[in-house]
Design a protein around this motif. Structure first.
Motif, PDB file in Angstrom:
ATOM      1  N   ILE A 148      12.712  -8.872  -5.607  1.00  0.00           N
ATOM      2  CA  ILE A 148      12.005  -7.706  -5.090  1.00  0.00           C
ATOM      3  C   ILE A 148      12.313  -6.500  -5.964  1.00  0.00           C
ATOM      4  N   ILE A 149      11.253  -5.878  -6.451  1.00  0.00           N
ATOM      5  CA  ILE A 149      11.435  -4.679  -7.252  1.00  0.00           C
ATOM      6  C   ILE A 149      11.582  -3.556  -6.235  1.00  0.00           C
ATOM      7  N   GLY A 150      12.824  -3.353  -5.820  1.00  0.00           N
ATOM      8  CA  GLY A 150      13.077  -2.496  -4.659  1.00  0.00           C
ATOM      9  C   GLY A 150      13.081  -1.034  -5.012  1.00  0.00           C
TER      10      GLY A 150
ATOM     11  N   GLU B 121       4.811 -12.819  -0.014  1.00  0.00           N
ATOM     12  CA  GLU B 121       3.737 -12.048   0.603  1.00  0.00           C
ATOM     13  C   GLU B 121       4.289 -11.133   1.694  1.00  0.00           C
ATOM     14  N   ASN B 122       5.271 -11.640   2.420  1.00  0.00           N
ATOM     15  CA  ASN B 122       5.894 -10.859   3.474  1.00  0.00           C
ATOM     16  C   ASN B 122       6.459  -9.549   2.924  1.00  0.00           C
ATOM     17  N   TYR B 123       7.151  -9.622   1.782  1.00  0.00           N
ATOM     18  CA  TYR B 123       7.709  -8.395   1.204  1.00  0.00           C
ATOM     19  C   TYR B 123       6.622  -7.506   0.619  1.00  0.00           C
ATOM     20  N   ARG B 124       5.627  -8.142   0.036  1.00  0.00           N
ATOM     21  CA  ARG B 124       4.546  -7.322  -0.531  1.00  0.00           C
ATOM     22  C   ARG B 124       3.787  -6.618   0.585  1.00  0.00           C
ATOM     23  N   ALA B 125       3.683  -7.311   1.741  1.00  0.00           N
ATOM     24  CA  ALA B 125       3.016  -6.711   2.893  1.00  0.00           C
ATOM     25  C   ALA B 125       3.741  -5.445   3.328  1.00  0.00           C
ATOM     26  N   GLN B 126       5.051  -5.427   3.127  1.00  0.00           N
ATOM     27  CA  GLN B 126       5.825  -4.245   3.503  1.00  0.00           C
ATOM     28  C   GLN B 126       5.811  -3.175   2.422  1.00  0.00           C
ATOM     29  N   GLY B 127       5.081  -3.450   1.366  1.00  0.00           N
ATOM     30  CA  GLY B 127       4.910  -2.415   0.352  1.00  0.00           C
ATOM     31  C   GLY B 127       5.839  -2.549  -0.850  1.00  0.00           C
ATOM     32  N   TYR B 128       6.587  -3.638  -0.932  1.00  0.00           N
ATOM     33  CA  TYR B 128       7.464  -3.824  -2.082  1.00  0.00           C
ATOM     34  C   TYR B 128       6.718  -4.582  -3.164  1.00  0.00           C
ATOM     35  N   GLN B 129       7.080  -4.294  -4.404  1.00  0.00           N
ATOM     36  CA  GLN B 129       6.549  -5.107  -5.479  1.00  0.00           C
ATOM     37  C   GLN B 129       7.499  -6.263  -5.708  1.00  0.00           C
TER      38      GLN B 129
ATOM     39  N   ASN C 230      -2.210  -5.148  12.689  1.00  0.00           N
ATOM     40  CA  ASN C 230      -1.448  -5.844  11.644  1.00  0.00           C
ATOM     41  C   ASN C 230      -2.167  -5.761  10.310  1.00  0.00           C
ATOM     42  N   ASN C 231      -3.479  -5.977  10.369  1.00  0.00           N
ATOM     43  CA  ASN C 231      -4.293  -5.958   9.164  1.00  0.00           C
ATOM     44  C   ASN C 231      -4.155  -4.626   8.423  1.00  0.00           C
ATOM     45  N   LEU C 232      -4.137  -3.542   9.201  1.00  0.00           N
ATOM     46  CA  LEU C 232      -4.091  -2.217   8.586  1.00  0.00           C
ATOM     47  C   LEU C 232      -2.690  -1.893   8.081  1.00  0.00           C
ATOM     48  N   SER C 233      -1.664  -2.508   8.680  1.00  0.00           N
ATOM     49  CA  SER C 233      -0.315  -2.123   8.282  1.00  0.00           C
ATOM     50  C   SER C 233       0.193  -2.914   7.073  1.00  0.00           C
ATOM     51  N   ILE C 234      -0.568  -3.914   6.663  1.00  0.00           N
ATOM     52  CA  ILE C 234      -0.162  -4.667   5.475  1.00  0.00           C
ATOM     53  C   ILE C 234      -0.388  -3.820   4.227  1.00  0.00           C
ATOM     54  N   ALA C 235       0.630  -3.705   3.395  1.00  0.00           N
ATOM     55  CA  ALA C 235       0.467  -2.938   2.157  1.00  0.00           C
ATOM     56  C   ALA C 235      -0.260  -3.774   1.110  1.00  0.00           C
ATOM     57  N   ALA C 236       0.237  -4.973   0.870  1.00  0.00           N
ATOM     58  CA  ALA C 236      -0.427  -5.885  -0.051  1.00  0.00           C
ATOM     59  C   ALA C 236      -0.436  -7.246   0.619  1.00  0.00           C
ATOM     60  N   GLY C 237      -1.197  -8.185   0.072  1.00  0.00           N
ATOM     61  CA  GLY C 237      -1.256  -9.490   0.706  1.00  0.00           C
ATOM     62  C   GLY C 237      -2.589  -9.687   1.387  1.00  0.00           C
TER      63      GLY C 237
END
Lengths: 73, 198, 702
Positions: free
Chosen positions: B115-117, B177-185, C287-294
């Motif tokens: 994770i590029i934190g 994907e889980n980490y990327r979903a949280q905005g991490y690269q 959930n859909n809106l809170s995803i940053a990437a993915g």
């Protein structure tokens, strides 16, 4: 020994020729790109003028699917 | 398609730097269907593989958990682990197991997502799997780092290929994907490490 | 049994003698008689498997509590306290566990059942002390060694005659002592109170608020709305023996109607399509809106809603999926997460309606002042151009003070797409034109345009319905039909009761015997056009249209041209204005024809009404669509003008592929964000089109 990566490889139909060069289409290297992503493929194209052919099945099949996937990323 | 980023090219690069003797005993931890194990054997290594979800006829492929390896202490010259540590559930446990089965000065060659934190982030999971976090885990498990190489482009390529081919990456890449979903690269790194003596 | 055992502490006792207040609360009791829950519980005890190996993970609290008394309230409290990790001493005047219950429940519950229910104390930190008659002194002693004491109600009453009890928390005026207040429902009420007392004790000893978050403790009235429409009153199964047989029990369970609301889902094909219900949809969208990437799995769902507001009006609590989806779209646009293909076609259509081929803003011919400004909307001109001209001719003839004309789109397409800036720009332009024309009163023919102007602008509007009510039907229009028809209400008229009423009156005036659909007025379903659903998800839009068209056998009367167009493809449907002013020859035009219609109606109006000469846009390429191609183009959202552009370029550059098998040419061209492919053949001076398809990806030689 770098392997050449191609995601899709489509043979040219024997009946297809370039309307201008009259050359039968052959399989050649091409690239699809969408939203900043590139996908190396092999598509039928004119060996001379490099006119590319995207068959309907590919456009409405895989290409459409990947477009949608990328749009939802 | 290959099941890990970089495909055969990755395995080759990992092996090239390590420069093992012919006949070296290598464990592919999380070997999937065993493609790499067969490749290694064809190169003249005494390679075996283990994977949680495999039942193979081949004697050199074991079914088992990389956090509890069914192998003796000090029995391998090298452990290869591509894109498995991050998702095995117990990364530290697995690393300690690798250290246990490796001979003194045996090599661990690993490739995985990091994770590029954000430096300010003090989230435990993020720290642990950041570039520095991985190195800390390696040290704590008893390894010294020999070399590392950034190979994020492989991951991108792997990802796009899977996307094009319609392969479901949820199991393998859900973690990323889980980490990327949280905005991490996220990035992809290769590590060569050596078991510290004693 | 799996359900019953964990939720009822003393299952055998409860299933034998529970007062079953739940049965009166059962929805079916409104019709006849509620489900016989007590007997079903008994049946599950009798025929089900009691799981003996119940294990709890108990975190020990290392605090001692005491219970004095051995009725159901006390036993329940003891059990619950032990479950929370307290050591519990139970002091009973009886000689053995269960004796007290055996005495009070004699003849109603068997001794075996009572003793079996006492098994739950087996592995619990509960110690029973028998033959300990309670006295004020013993209680005080116990209070010195225990941190809280739960007393049987009658013991409390005899020892603390003046003591007061708080019914909500079961605290008493005596410190550290807790007891029960109610004496009604001695079985289930007592067990519930035991649990309540244990909760209060726990919170007191942990030093947290005794009251917080306990509003819905125990039983409370549900807010769940369940319709009994179509549920026939039936009789409960009466057991032949003392209790149900297995078969009788199964039969009784089948009376259950599985209380659920889903009223909005029943009325909306979109909500039905995703096979769940709004609470889950809202979670998915969040959930859909809170995803940053993915992967944004809910994008299509968000873009498939008609935004028509039907659900809000059906829901007993006003839950508004339209608002949720609309806000989600705006957020997606703001954060650049809106799929580019979702609304592009629709937004280009809006651009066309507000472009030079259609847009127009003029005073009535021969005047320089307008009291009124007729605004038929973007789709009226596209679908019913002849009707539009007839309406304008009538209005400009009968209304005083000049009736100007403005052709264009009100901007709702951009609004629906979540494109706020684009929406604002469209409205701003209309406003400027309106001001230039001297701020006339706008006469709208579309309830959606009307609601947009009313909600977002200060422009004064009247609906065409109000106008026609005022000035009457045009001369010569009389009642000709004696047909029955159902009114299909427009989503644009959700808040416009007046239009809904005038339309009905007018239909009757025209001779129709009108009735309402099952979903009517503010709860009518979407025809499939709303919210750009048809552009983002053809399938769901199709389902909406089918649902709308299938609500009634009778022909429909609509007052929105899109409703008429979509529903009219499935069944007989007329727009009320078409009944008055006549219908176009082609009443369900293709996507391409709609654009031609817009250009044509503008040209004809300018030439015939304003006597201006208009240069006709001449295509050098004349195309003929091979059989089946017209439907294919609509399906794929490809316009004839796109095809013409492809052929134009191919003929100029000679870049095309020849298929020797058919002698057809295949050519492509990038137009905007799309690459179009066309298979065609030159036929005399025309081009015959066999096939067309498109993709958004760019392709080039590598």
């Amino acid at each position: 020994m770098e392997e050449k990566k191609v995601y899709e490889s489509i043979e040219a139909d024997a009946s297809l020729v370039c309307g201008q060069c009259q050359e039968p289409l052959v399989k050649g290297s091409a690239k699809f790109s969408y939203m900043g992503n590139a996908f190396p493929v092999e598509l039928p194209m004119c060996p001379k003028c490099k006119l590319i052919y995207v068959p309907e099945e590919l456009a409405l099949g895989r290409v459409l699917k990947v477009e949608k996937e990328l749009e939802d990323k | 398609m290959s099941l890990h980023p970089g495909g055969k090219k990755a395995t080759e690069e990992l092996l090239a730097f390590a420069d093992f003797d012919a006949g070296a005993k290598i464990l592919d931890a999380g070997c999937g269907v065993g493609e790499t194990v067969r490749y290694l054997r064809a190169q003249g290594y005494d390679a075996v593989g283990i994977d949680k979800a495999i039942s193979s006829e081949e004697a050199f492929i074991y079914q088992g958990d990389i956090t509890a390896l069914p192998f003796a202490d000090n029995s391998f010259d090298a452990v290869l682990c591509e894109c498995v540590l991050s998702i095995c559930g117990e990364t530290m446990l697995a690393l300690k197991e690798f250290a246990r089965v490796l001979k003194p000065l045996g090599k661990l060659i690993a490739a995985d997502v990091y994770i590029i934190g954000n430096e300010k982030q003090k989230v435990l999971q993020i720290e642990r799997y950041s570039g520095q976090g991985w190195e800390k885990m390696l040290r704590e498990a008893g390894f010294s780092l020999l070399k590392k190489e950034e190979r994020t482009a492989w991951m991108r390529e792997h990802y796009l290929q899977a996307l094009w081919q319609g392969t479901d990456l949820k199991e393998k890449w859900g973690w990323d994907e889980n980490y990327r979903a949280q905005g991490y690269q996220t990035g992809y790194m290769l590590w060569w490490a050596q078991k510290t003596e004693g | 049994m799996q359900v019953f055992q964990p939720s009822a502490t003393f299952g055998r006792i409860v299933s034998s003698v529970c007062e079953a207040p739940c049965e009166a609360g059962c929805k079916l009791s409104e019709l006849n008689s509620g489900i016989n829950i007590r007997r079903l519980e008994r049946a599950s005890v009798m025929y089900g498997q009691y799981n003996q190996k119940k294990r709890f993970f108990i975190s020990k609290k290392n605090k001692k509590t005491a219970v004095i008394g051995e009725d159901l309230f006390c036993l329940s409290a003891a059990y619950e306290l032990a479950k929370k990790g307290y050591d519990v001493d139970v002091f009973s005047e009886y000689g053995a566990l269960g004796e007290s219950l055996d005495e009070t429940l004699k003849g109603r519950v068997s001794r075996e059942d009572i003793l079996a229910d006492m098994d739950i104390f087996k592995d619990m930190p509960v110690v029973f002390h028998f033959n300990r008659a309670p006295s004020k002194q013993s209680v005080e002693e116990i209070l010195t060694t225990h941190e809280a004491v739960v007393l049987e109600q009658k013991i409390f009453a005899s020892l603390f005659a003046d003591g007061e009890i708080d019914a909500q928390t079961l605290q008493t005026s005596v410190d550290k002592i807790f007891t029960r207040k109610e004496t009604s429902l001695p079985i289930i009420g007592a067990i519930a109170d035991g649990k309540k007392a244990a909760t209060t004790v726990d919170r007191t000893l942990q030093g947290v608020s005794v009251l917080e978050g306990r509003k819905n403790e125990g039983s409370y009235e549900t807010t769940l709305y369940t319709s009994l429409d179509g549920v026939a009153p039936d009789k409960p199964v009466v057991p032949k023996g003392k209790e149900y047989t297995k078969e009788e029990a199964v039969e009784e369970t089948q009376r259950c109607i599985h209380c659920e609301c889903l009223e909005c889902v029943k009325g909306c094909a979109y909500l039905k399509h995703y096979k769940s219900y709004p609470k889950k949809y809202v979670r998915e969208i969040y959930n859909n809106l809170s995803i940053a990437a993915g992967h944004h799995t809910a994008n299509t769902m968000i873009n498939s809603c008609a935004l028509c507001g039907q659900c809000k009006n059906i829901c007993p609590f006003g839950l508004d999926m339209s608002m949720v989806c609309h806000l989600a779209r705006q957020t997606m646009v703001e954060t650049a997460k809106m799929p580019p293909s979702a609304h592009e076609f629709a937004l280009l259509d809006m651009e066309h309606a507000n472009g030079e081929e259609y847009f127009l803003a003029k005073h009535q011919s021969g005047t320089d002042k307008s009291s009124y400004l007729f605004f038929p909307g973007c789709q009226f001109g596209a679908i019913a151009p002849q009707t539009l001209q007839a309406i304008y001719a009538d209005l400009s003839g009968r209304l005083k003070g000049g009736v100007g004309l403005m052709l264009g789109c009100c901007g709702i397409m951009a609004n629906w797409a979540g494109q706020e800036a684009m929406f604002d720009r469209a409205l701003q332009r209309l406003k400027e034109q309106w001001e230039e024309l001297g701020k006339p009163t706008i006469v709208t023919a579309c309830t959606m345009c009307n609601s947009v102007f009313e909600e977002f602008t200060e422009m004064k509007t009247v609906t065409i319905w109000q106008v026609l009510k005022e000035i009457g039907l045009p001369p010569g229009v009389t009642a000709t039909s004696l047909e029955k028809a159902a009114i299909f209400d427009a989503c644009g008229a959700r808040d416009d009761e007046e239009s809904r009423k005038i339309v009905r009156d007018m239909a009757r005036q025209l001779g129709y015997e009108v009735h309402d659909l099952k979903y009517n007025h503010e709860t009518s379903p979407c025809c499939g056009y709303g919210g750009l659903a048809a552009f983002a998800n053809r399938q769901v839009a199709r389902e909406m249209t089918d649902f709308a068209a299938g609500l009634d056998e009778a022909p429909y009367l609509t007052y929105c041209i899109n409703c008429r167009d979509r529903v009219g493809r499935e069944k007989s449907a007329n727009h009320v204005l078409e009944l008055i002013y006549g219908k176009d020859d082609i009443d369900s035009p293709s996507l391409s024809q709609r654009r031609y219609n817009r250009a044509k109606v503008k040209k004809q109006l300018l030439e015939e009404v304003w006597k201006e000469s208009v240069m006709e846009k001449q295509n050098e390429i004349q195309i003929t669509l091979h059989e089946g191609v017209e439907a294919l183009l609509d399906e794929r959202m490809i316009l004839e003008e796109d095809i013409i552009k492809v052929i134009e370029q191919a003929e100029k550059t000679k870049c095309a592929i020849l298929d020797r098998k058919t002698n057809h040419l295949i050519a492509s061209r990038r137009v905007g964000n799309v690459t179009f492919w066309v298979e065609y053949e030159k036929e005399n001076e025309q081009y015959r089109i066999y096939r067309a398809y498109s993709h958004r990806m760019m392709v080039e030689e590598a």
